[in-house]
Design a protein around this motif. Structure first.
Motif, PDB file in Angstrom:
ATOM      1  N   GLY A  25       0.822  -1.208   0.000  1.00 20.97           N
ATOM      2  CA  GLY A  25       0.000   0.000   0.000  1.00 20.97           C
ATOM      3  C   GLY A  25       0.853   1.252   0.000  1.00 20.97           C
ATOM      4  N   THR A  26       0.214   2.388   0.276  1.00 21.46           N
ATOM      5  CA  THR A  26       0.890   3.687   0.320  1.00 21.46           C
ATOM      6  C   THR A  26       0.573   4.358   1.650  1.00 21.46           C
ATOM      7  N   VAL A  27       1.591   4.914   2.284  1.00 26.49           N
ATOM      8  CA  VAL A  27       1.384   5.611   3.560  1.00 26.49           C
ATOM      9  C   VAL A  27       0.524   6.844   3.292  1.00 26.49           C
ATOM     10  N   SER A  28      -0.644   6.872   3.905  1.00 32.98           N
ATOM     11  CA  SER A  28      -1.593   7.972   3.707  1.00 32.98           C
ATOM     12  C   SER A  28      -1.367   9.087   4.713  1.00 32.98           C
ATOM     13  N   SER A  29      -0.982   8.701   5.941  1.00 25.31           N
ATOM     14  CA  SER A  29      -0.837   9.714   6.991  1.00 25.31           C
ATOM     15  C   SER A  29       0.078   9.192   8.093  1.00 25.31           C
ATOM     16  N   VAL A  30       0.886  10.097   8.640  1.00 25.63           N
ATOM     17  CA  VAL A  30       1.702   9.811   9.826  1.00 25.63           C
ATOM     18  C   VAL A  30       1.525  11.005  10.760  1.00 25.63           C
ATOM     19  N   PHE A  31       1.056  10.761  11.975  1.00 23.52           N
ATOM     20  CA  PHE A  31       0.916  11.876  12.913  1.00 23.52           C
ATOM     21  C   PHE A  31       1.323  11.444  14.318  1.00 23.52           C
ATOM     22  N   GLN A  32       1.579  12.437  15.155  1.00 25.34           N
ATOM     23  CA  GLN A  32       2.017  12.175  16.527  1.00 25.34           C
ATOM     24  C   GLN A  32       0.982  12.738  17.493  1.00 25.34           C
ATOM     25  N   GLN A  33       0.700  11.957  18.532  1.00 25.84           N
ATOM     26  CA  GLN A  33      -0.293  12.375  19.534  1.00 25.84           C
ATOM     27  C   GLN A  33       0.077  11.745  20.871  1.00 25.84           C
ATOM     28  N   PHE A  34       0.055  12.554  21.953  1.00 31.26           N
ATOM     29  CA  PHE A  34       0.350  12.067  23.299  1.00 31.26           C
ATOM     30  C   PHE A  34       1.696  11.342  23.374  1.00 31.26           C
ATOM     31  N   GLY A  35       2.672  11.845  22.612  1.00 32.40           N
ATOM     32  CA  GLY A  35       4.027  11.293  22.662  1.00 32.40           C
ATOM     33  C   GLY A  35       4.207  10.004  21.877  1.00 32.40           C
ATOM     34  N   LYS A  36       3.215   9.607  21.091  1.00 30.37           N
ATOM     35  CA  LYS A  36       3.316   8.376  20.300  1.00 30.37           C
ATOM     36  C   LYS A  36       2.976   8.667  18.836  1.00 30.37           C
ATOM     37  N   TYR A  37       3.341   7.706  17.966  1.00 30.26           N
ATOM     38  CA  TYR A  37       3.118   7.885  16.532  1.00 30.26           C
ATOM     39  C   TYR A  37       1.982   6.988  16.037  1.00 30.26           C
TER      40      TYR A  37
END
Length: 424
Positions: free
Chosen positions: A348-360
């Motif tokens: 597949g293709t990476v659609s989104s990478v985000f960080q929240q509460f110190g984690k990915y």
């Protein structure tokens, strides 16, 4: 005819033993895999229990141990049932072989008595010369030759049957020893299960003393998970909107080109308009490549690899109770080993990478399907990057001191139960 029946008996015995061996291997592999998961759960439990404060990870690790232990006992029971069935079948075959051997020996004894009566060359010659004509004499010569050959074959077959019988008795003895070992293993697992249940009772007693703090922690986790789920839903919605917009633009471009072609050829403008996607599924499958990828993903339902090579599920999909309140989980939660590699479950293709509460958090698109990987401590992919099945995309993070990974599958905006997609 008797020889053919005996051969059929041996062949059927071989296939039955082969089928049992295959089934036994599968059960043994399953039991070994469960044992590895139990040992991993124990390590995670030890980590979670090392702190004075009771955590949800500790409770989940104990629950997982009990569930895995019960499953292992069930597998041992299946193994014993299979072994009992095989012992019964092999016992019957031993009796049949013994009966067949007795018949062969009886038949062979008759041949020996006949041979004794015609043991010298003079008797054989008299038997041949007593023929009425040359044709009958020739047949008697052939009969004596065939009789001698058949007697040799019977003797060889008796020896083979005796050997087969001896081997089968050895197999039976081995099966009985294996059953004894399985019974001991079953008793050991039951004892460990009782110990796990005692640990669970102790943890629940501890929970009553720390109830207020525990409720606050759970409430905080629920709020954080709700925020994460909103971000995941928003990322998927953006992808759907982008796919829809692209498909509509391509449809309008096709319309424009059709009109230009009609005008150049002095023909009436086409009255039909290019089809535009009506649903999210149509938008995500608008290109041949996306449709092919969607079909391939769907064809692998039930056989997708786990997002972690070693781990067990502690949080299941759908409604669940926390602190007497019902909550919803859009995926599953794995407890795994420290720093475990997190793997893409399909191309597949990476659609989104985000960080929240110190984690990915990573979202990967597979045509009209999305996979979501939650709570990573680090990532090594970026938005727009193509990934392949089992490619490492990051490392699992921790929750309450226990290595954990959340995993979701969506078809469009609709969450799916990952357990029905992943291979066991």
């Amino acid at each position: 005819m008797k020889l053919n029946k005996a051969l059929l008996l041996v062949v059927s015995l071989f296939f039955c033993v082969s089928a049992f061996a295959q089934s036994s291997k599968e059960l043994k592999r399953k039991k070994e895999a469960l044992q590895r998961e139990i040992e991993l759960a124990q390590r995670n439990l030890n980590k979670a229990a090392s702190g004075k404060k009771l955590t949800l990870g500790q409770i989940n690790a104990i629950k997982a141990q009990i569930r895995l232990r019960q499953e292992k006992i069930s597998t041992i029971n299946s193994e014993m049932k299979s072994l009992d069935h095989q012992i019964s079948e092999n016992t019957n075959k031993v009796h049949n072989l013994k009966g067949r051997l007795a018949d062969l020996k009886k038949e062979y004894a008759g041949m020996i008595r006949f041979a004794q009566r015609n043991r010298n060359s003079y008797d054989k010659m008299m038997f041949i010369f007593a023929a009425k004509d040359f044709n009958q004499a020739y047949k008697r010569i052939k009969y004596l030759q065939q009789f001698g050959q058949y007697r040799k074959k019977q003797a060889a077959y008796i020896q083979g049957t005796e050997k087969q019988l001896s081997n089968q008795i050895v197999v039976l003895d081995k099966d009985l020893k294996n059953k004894g070992s399985l019974l001991k293993e079953q008793e050991s697992e039951k004892s460990k299960l009782d110990k796990n249940r005692s640990e669970q009772t102790a943890v629940l007693n501890k929970l009553s003393k720390q109830e207020r703090q525990f409720k606050q922690d759970i409430q905080k986790k629920r709020q954080q998970q709700a925020s994460i789920d909103r971000q995941i839903s928003a990322a998927i919605a953006r992808e759907i909107a982008a796919a829809r917009k692209k498909a509509e633009e391509e449809a309008r471009e096709r319309e424009r080109l059709a009109e230009a072609k009609a005008k150049a050829e002095n023909k009436p403008s086409p009255t039909t308009t290019a089809s535009k996607p009506k649903t999210a599924s149509e938008a995500l499958r608008a290109t041949p490549e996306a449709a092919k990828l969607s079909d391939a993903f769907e064809a692998n339902r039930g056989s997708l690899p786990s997002p972690v090579a070693n781990g067990y599920i502690t949080g299941r999909f759908g409604a669940y109770k926390v602190d007497q309140a019902t909550a919803m989980r859009n995926g599953v939660v794995f407890q795994t080993s420290d720093g475990a590699a997190v793997r893409a479950v399909f191309n597949g293709t990476v659609s989104s990478v985000f960080q929240q509460f110190g984690k990915y958090y990573i979202v990967i698109i597979h045509g009209e399907y999305f996979t979501v990987y939650e709570g990573l401590q680090s990532v090594n992919v970026s938005k727009g990057q193509k990934v392949t099945t089992k490619q490492t995309i990051g490392a699992a993070g921790t929750s309450d001191g226990v290595p954990e990974l959340g995993f979701q599958i969506h078809r469009g905006a609709t969450a799916q139960n990952p357990e029905s997609w992943l291979a066991r």
